[in-house]
Design a protein around this motif. Structure first.
Motif, PDB file in Angstrom:
ATOM      1  N   GLN A  34       0.819  -1.209   0.000  1.00 55.72           N
ATOM      2  CA  GLN A  34       0.000   0.000   0.000  1.00 55.72           C
ATOM      3  C   GLN A  34       0.859   1.268   0.000  1.00 55.72           C
ATOM      4  OE1 GLN A  34      -2.654  -0.309   3.362  1.00 55.72           O
ATOM      5  NE2 GLN A  34      -3.311  -2.372   2.811  1.00 55.72           N
ATOM      6  N   TYR A  35       2.100   1.118   0.430  1.00 57.77           N
ATOM      7  CA  TYR A  35       3.026   2.259   0.478  1.00 57.77           C
ATOM      8  C   TYR A  35       4.179   2.104  -0.521  1.00 57.77           C
ATOM      9  CZ  TYR A  35       0.650   2.862   4.972  1.00 57.77           C
ATOM     10  OH  TYR A  35      -0.300   3.013   5.962  1.00 57.77           O
ATOM     11  N   GLY A  36       4.093   1.103  -1.381  1.00 58.66           N
ATOM     12  CA  GLY A  36       5.172   0.861  -2.330  1.00 58.66           C
ATOM     13  C   GLY A  36       6.426   0.299  -1.681  1.00 58.66           C
ATOM     14  N   LEU A  37       6.255  -0.370  -0.544  1.00 56.19           N
ATOM     15  CA  LEU A  37       7.401  -0.868   0.220  1.00 56.19           C
ATOM     16  C   LEU A  37       7.478  -2.391   0.245  1.00 56.19           C
ATOM     17  CD1 LEU A  37       7.032   1.526   3.304  1.00 56.19           C
ATOM     18  CD2 LEU A  37       8.728   1.702   1.476  1.00 56.19           C
ATOM     19  N   GLU A  38       6.763  -3.057  -0.672  1.00 60.15           N
ATOM     20  CA  GLU A  38       6.671  -4.510  -0.616  1.00 60.15           C
ATOM     21  C   GLU A  38       8.021  -5.211  -0.798  1.00 60.15           C
ATOM     22  OE1 GLU A  38       5.313  -3.217  -4.810  1.00 60.15           O
ATOM     23  OE2 GLU A  38       5.249  -2.478  -2.730  1.00 60.15           O
ATOM     24  N   GLU A  39       8.985  -4.534  -1.427  1.00 60.95           N
ATOM     25  CA  GLU A  39      10.296  -5.158  -1.614  1.00 60.95           C
ATOM     26  C   GLU A  39      11.209  -4.986  -0.397  1.00 60.95           C
ATOM     27  OE1 GLU A  39      10.761  -7.048  -4.124  1.00 60.95           O
ATOM     28  OE2 GLU A  39       8.834  -6.479  -5.022  1.00 60.95           O
ATOM     29  N   LYS A  40      10.694  -4.329   0.646  1.00 56.44           N
ATOM     30  CA  LYS A  40      11.511  -4.096   1.839  1.00 56.44           C
ATOM     31  C   LYS A  40      11.048  -4.934   3.024  1.00 56.44           C
ATOM     32  CE  LYS A  40      13.141   0.528   0.627  1.00 56.44           C
ATOM     33  NZ  LYS A  40      13.364   1.918   1.118  1.00 56.44           N
ATOM     34  N   VAL A  41      10.296  -6.000   2.756  1.00 50.23           N
ATOM     35  CA  VAL A  41       9.810  -6.856   3.843  1.00 50.23           C
ATOM     36  C   VAL A  41      10.973  -7.365   4.689  1.00 50.23           C
ATOM     37  CG1 VAL A  41       8.647  -9.031   4.396  1.00 50.23           C
ATOM     38  CG2 VAL A  41       7.728  -7.549   2.606  1.00 50.23           C
ATOM     39  N   SER A  42      11.997  -7.868   4.051  1.00 52.14           N
ATOM     40  CA  SER A  42      13.136  -8.421   4.777  1.00 52.14           C
ATOM     41  C   SER A  42      13.834  -7.348   5.615  1.00 52.14           C
ATOM     42  CB  SER A  42      14.135  -9.038   3.796  1.00 52.14           C
ATOM     43  OG  SER A  42      15.300  -9.469   4.457  1.00 52.14           O
ATOM     44  N   ASP A  43      14.159  -6.223   5.000  1.00 46.11           N
ATOM     45  CA  ASP A  43      14.903  -5.172   5.714  1.00 46.11           C
ATOM     46  C   ASP A  43      14.117  -4.654   6.912  1.00 46.11           C
ATOM     47  OD1 ASP A  43      16.848  -5.413   3.804  1.00 46.11           O
ATOM     48  OD2 ASP A  43      16.220  -3.659   2.644  1.00 46.11           O
ATOM     49  N   ILE A  44      12.825  -4.411   6.727  1.00 47.03           N
ATOM     50  CA  ILE A  44      12.008  -3.825   7.790  1.00 47.03           C
ATOM     51  C   ILE A  44      11.872  -4.784   8.967  1.00 47.03           C
ATOM     52  CG2 ILE A  44       9.644  -3.127   8.364  1.00 47.03           C
ATOM     53  CD1 ILE A  44       9.501  -1.801   5.597  1.00 47.03           C
ATOM     54  N   ASN A  45      11.625  -6.063   8.699  1.00 48.96           N
ATOM     55  CA  ASN A  45      11.467  -7.023   9.786  1.00 48.96           C
ATOM     56  C   ASN A  45      12.774  -7.295  10.516  1.00 48.96           C
ATOM     57  OD1 ASN A  45       8.608  -8.445   9.949  1.00 48.96           O
ATOM     58  ND2 ASN A  45       8.976  -7.994   7.793  1.00 48.96           N
ATOM     59  N   LYS A  46      13.842  -7.463   9.762  1.00 51.98           N
ATOM     60  CA  LYS A  46      15.118  -7.752  10.407  1.00 51.98           C
ATOM     61  C   LYS A  46      15.600  -6.574  11.246  1.00 51.98           C
ATOM     62  CE  LYS A  46      16.825 -11.211   7.118  1.00 51.98           C
ATOM     63  NZ  LYS A  46      17.872 -11.576   6.139  1.00 51.98           N
TER      64      LYS A  46
END
Length: 612
Positions: free
Chosen positions: A71-83
């Motif tokens: 929804q924010y165009g951040l779907e490719e940052k799942v790994s970075d954000i969670n880690k």
């Protein structure tokens, strides 16, 4: 140090809300991105809660999944954000602090278009990244949908070697959104291996304690509770919670009495609330026995159909319903004149759109009540998702049930921008499929929130079907999903091709749900040209357009040609379908009256010949 071993002997204090403390950045901000852009702020919030007395903190990853980050165009940052979230939490933690990797629900109180396979992939991805950084447990929180939480518990138990905490969110105390008692849902969570089961969000302490009073002590799991600060308030354009931190001190003690061992806070709670929880449980030992308050059983009384529902009629004999829209002005004489003429011609029901083409008309529920009570005409009311939020839709359905109007058509509705007021807001809290499911839940005596209605409604639910599409198989697939949602039968857009009628029959003959095939008489060539070129979902053949073009300037000839076209289409439709849906063009009810008479005359002739 193990979380479950600690819970054997201690009551643990969890942290409070993350988003509440970040709300100053704006309601539409992606707070999970702050793990990358504002790590110091996230670190500080963790420290605030730890210093207030939290033994347990959760990572800032509630919505850090592919579907929500997209929804924010951040779907490719799942790994970075969670880690990064886990790393920040570890940096803030004391040696004795437990860190929970948070995985928030996707479906939420409002339904999502995401399919279960998509949701499964999303959860697996997020859980993988949280586990890779070494969390002490997984916290599955704010799940309104039982299927979703059961699914993610199964995934977590398969993928993780750490404890799994699973928490439902309730709209009504004691029951899930589908009406399932919480105690029953908790037992299923326990059977699936959840190590800690509980409630969070939506409810304040009072109603959460009330819910736990009906929940037995689990045999193989512990209980958790993360209540909201209070009910929401609205002040000076902002959503706020009551400033009631001290209240949480006594509430925490009452939760302990209900055998809860992990107590934190959800929306609206702050370090002050967590401090109060820590003070409230100080010196208290876990409670190992409790008296369960029996839930209040509200038996929904079943309403009875006064007439057979339209979908049952269409399974047994020819059936005719006619759409005749309510007036755009307060002059109603001609409408009721037309309704009476159609009734006298022998229709089974008069159906009225819900502000079709996003243009305001007299309320169809008001006209339906008049038709039913004063004229003995059976109404079929369209309900659009466009004009009403969840509150309005439920109120609308309750009103229809109270009036004894039990035939409805659930539709998404044309977007408001195409109508008379393009600046008006289209609501769309629900899709048409969600609305169908909601109506069928009413038939079980259960509201959308899961609360008992104390009486079962008896709605027969129609759904819309547009066969005038390039990919008919895809449209039929949508019909199948609507049937799974609870649709009893279908009403089509007008069809202007005998070939299309046959095509629709072949594509839908495997369905058990009846189809009322749409036929719309034309008023003129100008009308035909407009429908073909400007109205979505309507396509005329070249032959029909040519035939109507030849009638230009001669209203009588146009009427005759229109009826000839309609009769030909009716003949073709009756070869395959019992249900005919006649759509009155403009206010020309004389045309649909003639079509109705034609169908009955055709039936009489068939009986006389012994065909029927």
């Amino acid at each position: 140090m193990d979380l479950l071993e600690t819970l054997q002997n201690r009551i643990l204090v969890a942290d409070g809300a993350m988003g509440t403390l970040l709300y100053a950045y704006g309601a539409d901000t992606c707070y999970e991105e702050f793990n990358l852009t504002h790590p110091d702020d996230i670190h500080a919030i963790h420290r605030f809660y730890i210093e207030a007395g939290a033994d347990v903190i959760q990572t800032n990853t509630y919505s850090a999944n592919y579907i929500k980050l997209a929804q924010y165009g951040l779907e490719e940052k799942v790994s970075d954000i969670n880690k990064e979230a886990v790393r920040i939490a570890k940096q803030a933690a004391n040696p004795s602090t437990f860190i929970l990797g948070t995985v928030g629900g996707i479906r939420g109180h409002r339904k999502t278009e995401a399919t279960l396979p998509e949701i499964k992939r999303t959860f697996r991805e997020q859980i993988f990244h949280l586990l890779s950084e070494g969390v002490d447990a997984l916290l599955l929180e704010t799940y309104f949908d039982a299927e979703e939480l059961f699914t993610v518990v199964d995934i977590a138990k398969k993928e993780a070697d750490v404890p799994v905490i699973a928490q439902f969110s309730l709209v009504e105390p004691g029951v899930l959104q589908n009406g399932t008692p919480v105690a029953q849902a908790f037992k299923e969570l326990e059977n699936r291996g959840a190590d800690v089961i509980g409630l969070n969000c939506r409810l304040g302490p009072h109603h959460m304690i009330q819910s736990f009073e009906e929940i037995p002590l689990p045999e193989h799991a512990y209980l958790s509770a993360y209540p909201n600060a209070s009910l929401l308030d609205y002040e000076d354009g902002r959503v706020t919670f009551t400033n009631n931190a001290d209240y949480f001190k006594t509430c925490a003690a009452k939760l302990v009495e209900q055998c809860v061992r992990l107590i934190g806070g959800c929306c609206g709670t702050t370090p002050a609330h967590v401090k109060a929880i820590a003070e409230g449980i100080k010196g208290l030992a876990p409670v190992t026995e409790k008296t369960v308050r029996p839930p209040k059983i509200e038996i929904a009384v079943t309403a009875q159909h006064r007439e057979p529902p339209l979908h049952e009629i269409a399974k047994k004999r020819r059936s005719i319903i006619v759409e005749f829209d309510t007036p755009k002005t307060l002059r109603t004489e001609r409408f009721f004149e037309g309704a009476k003429a159609l009734h006298d011609a022998g229709i089974d029901a008069l159906t009225m759109a819900d502000n079709s083409l996003a243009s305001p008309r007299i309320s169809n529920i008001a006209i339906a009540a008049i038709l039913k009570e004063k004229h003995g005409i059976r109404p079929l009311v369209h309900i659009t998702c466009r004009d009403r939020n969840l509150i309005g839709l439920q109120s609308h359905l309750m009103g229809l049930a109270a009036l004894g109007i039990d035939q409805v058509l659930a539709v998404t509705g044309d977007p408001s921008k195409i109508g008379d007021f393009p600046g008006a807001t289209s609501v769309y809290d629900l899709s048409s499929m969600d609305l169908i499911a909601m109506i069928k839940q009413f038939n079980e005596g259960i509201s959308y929130s899961g609360k008992s209605l104390q009486r079962k409604s008896n709605f027969s639910v129609a759904a819309a079907f547009n066969p005038n599409v390039r990919n008919l198989d895809k449209a039929v697939g949508r019909l199948e999903r609507k049937i799974r949602s609870g649709a009893d039968y279908f009403i089509t857009q007008p069809v202007f091709s005998e070939g299309k009628i046959l095509q629709v029959h072949e594509a839908t003959k495997h369905l058990d749900a009846p189809i009322y095939l749409g036929i719309m008489p034309l008023t003129s060539y100008r009308n035909a040209n407009f429908l073909h070129n400007e109205v979505p979902g309507i396509t005329l053949t070249d032959e029909i357009l040519t035939a109507m073009e030849k009638t230009q300037g001669d209203p009588l000839k146009a009427r005759e040609e229109s009826l000839a076209i309609s009769r030909s289409l009716i003949d073709a439709a009756l070869g395959y379908f019992n249900g005919i849906y006649l759509i009155t063009p403009l206010d020309r009810y004389d045309l649909t009256v003639e079509c109705t008479r034609y169908i009955h005359a055709k039936e009489e002739k068939a009986r006389g010949a012994g065909i029927v």
